[in-house]
Enzyme design. Structure first.
Site, PDB file in Angstrom:
ATOM      1  N   TYR A 137      41.054  40.223  49.621  1.00  0.00           N
ATOM      2  CA  TYR A 137      40.748  41.550  48.944  1.00  0.00           C
ATOM      3  C   TYR A 137      41.207  42.260  50.248  1.00  0.00           C
ATOM      4  CZ  TYR A 137      37.882  45.270  46.449  1.00  0.00           C
ATOM      5  OH  TYR A 137      37.519  46.325  45.883  1.00  0.00           O
ATOM      6  N   HIS A 142      43.716  49.512  48.119  1.00  0.00           N
ATOM      7  CA  HIS A 142      43.029  49.010  46.760  1.00  0.00           C
ATOM      8  C   HIS A 142      41.592  48.839  46.984  1.00  0.00           C
ATOM      9  CE1 HIS A 142      42.459  46.598  43.317  1.00  0.00           C
ATOM     10  NE2 HIS A 142      41.678  45.517  44.060  1.00  0.00           N
ATOM     11  N   GLN A 249      35.398  41.556  33.823  1.00  0.00           N
ATOM     12  CA  GLN A 249      35.146  41.550  35.290  1.00  0.00           C
ATOM     13  C   GLN A 249      33.586  42.800  35.556  1.00  0.00           C
ATOM     14  OE1 GLN A 249      38.491  42.783  37.701  1.00  0.00           O
ATOM     15  NE2 GLN A 249      37.322  42.783  39.456  1.00  0.00           N
TER      16      GLN A 249
END
Ligand code: MN
Length: 426
Positions: A137, A142, A249
């Site tokens: 990640y 992001h 999610q």
């Protein structure tokens, strides 16, 4: 061993289009099914696929220590386990064989018949058997966008993010090559304002624009890989679409992270471009915003300048480019990810796949997911056929492409292209 294969001045006697991702300087590795229904390991120059199993049987790799059946396998795992010296020797030899000055194979029509294939005569397979799949990640843009949307714009990054290349263990059974369609997943979601979940098709299927590196056998249980050695264990890279169901999610991810929202499919481009081939495209990584612990400190250029794009193609319509990003934006680079992954002694094997995490750039047009591009669906994207997209519709095809270009040489990854089908029905 020198990287003769990267010589930018070399041309091939095989035809290569000017804008091809696969000039003779690339020499990627993949696995394909031939017109005779035989699985073999191969490479590609221009639009010609090259059967390495046949080349080896005909003696073209003489002098390189390779077992007889190393290319007659349905995965690259054993070849990758042979290590960097072997990868280099094989790439260098392939460059020699197909060099415009070398007439040996060029003038041998019989050999060419068994070695060379047009792309429409082969079917690309998964290049490796992925034992373990890890997804990081590592894009600060992001992580900041997601933190801003779902938590708090003032504290978008969680406290650990600038200290750890955050990651989770994914699922390898659902890793598929480009071309295999994906079904819209079903699962539990919590509708807005509701207190109880419902079951049904995900309404928010998304892509994640990622790259992934593939490792060789690296370490024993208990043995960390020092960051300065990490690169030795990275064979090459592929494009990765880490399909995600945002509504599933959102409901499931606390406290242990993603589960069914992510493991229904992850698709990869079929040609592994070696780290060696990417050598000319090294660039500096972003400067750390906080002091990093010693085991994560590195010297030199550890990022790569790889242009990335994502397109959505509705059924029967033209494709629409929805994102242009670059692998160089990654805040945490691959050597940091691998050093971190093994610092506790976790073993890494040949064929393991390590996803970068969604690669978002600094501008709105460079975000790596629909979640960010449409900002949770608040800003739908217009398609050329007049329709709009907040997320991915049934029968849309998602296409990702990537390439490097410098001083007139272009090295690319081809594409990962998969269609989203409606929910699975027996
Ligand atoms: Mn991901």
């Amino acid at each position: 061993m020198a990287l003769f294969a990267n010589n930018p001045d070399r041309t091939s006697w095989l035809h290569v289009d000017k804008n091809s991702d696969f000039p003779i300087q690339n020499i990627p590795f993949g696995v394909f099914l031939t017109r005779d229904d035989i699985i073999t390991i191969g490479t590609r120059i221009g639009d010609t696929a090259i059967d390495l199993g046949a080349l080896h049987q005909l003696g073209y790799f003489d002098g390189i220590p390779l077992t007889d059946d190393i290319f007659l396998q349905d995965t690259l795992n054993d070849f990758i386990a042979d290590g960097r010296k072997t990868w280099r020797a094989v790439r260098n030899r392939i460059a020699e064989i197909f060099d415009v000055e070398n007439k040996t194979l060029k003038n041998n029509t019989k050999h060419k018949e068994t070695i060379l294939f047009r792309l429409d005569e082969i079917e690309m397979q998964l290049p490796v058997q992925v034992g373990d799949y890890t997804d990081f990640y590592s894009s600060i843009e992001h992580a900041t966008n997601v933190g801003t949307m779902f938590r708090d714009p003032d504290n978008a990054l969680l406290p650990n993010w600038l200290h750890i290349p955050v990651g989770y263990h994914g699922r390898s059974s659902s890793i598929i090559p480009s071309g295999i369609p994906v079904h819209r997943p079903q699962g539990q979601t919590l509708p807005n304002g509701a207190s109880e979940p419902v079951f049904g098709p995900s309404k928010l299927v998304d892509f994640e624009l990622e790259m992934a590196f593939i490792t060789t056998d690296a370490n024993d249980l208990g043995e960390p890989i020092p960051i300065e050695e990490s690169e030795e264990y990275i064979f090459g890279l592929v494009l990765l679409n880490d399909w995600s169901a945002r509504d599933i999610q959102k409901w499931e991810y606390v406290p242990l992270g993603p589960f069914l929202a992510k493991n229904f499919a992850s698709s990869i481009s079929p040609w592994i471009v070696t780290l060696d081939a990417l050598e000319p495209y090294r660039v500096e990584s972003p400067k750390p915003l906080k002091k990093q612990l010693d085991y994560l400190k590195y010297k030199g250029k550890k990022s790569y300048d790889i242009n990335l794009e994502v397109a959505i193609q509705p059924q029967g319509a033209k494709e629409n480019i929805v994102s242009n990003s670059n692998f160089k934006y990654m805040y945490w680079n691959m050597v940091q990810q691998l050093a971190h992954h093994t610092v506790n002694g976790c073993p890494v094997n040949s064929g393991d796949l390590m996803g970068s995490g969604t690669i978002s750039g600094p501008t709105e047009g460079s975000y790596g997911s629909m979640l960010e591009l449409s900002w949770r669906g608040e800003k739908p994207l217009k398609m050329k056929d007049g329709t709009e997209r907040k997320f991915i519709n049934d029968n849309d095809t998602v296409i990702m492409r990537g390439y490097c270009e410098k001083d007139g040489t272009r090295i690319g990854f081809g594409e990962v292209s998969n269609k989203l089908l409606p929910v699975y029905k027996k």
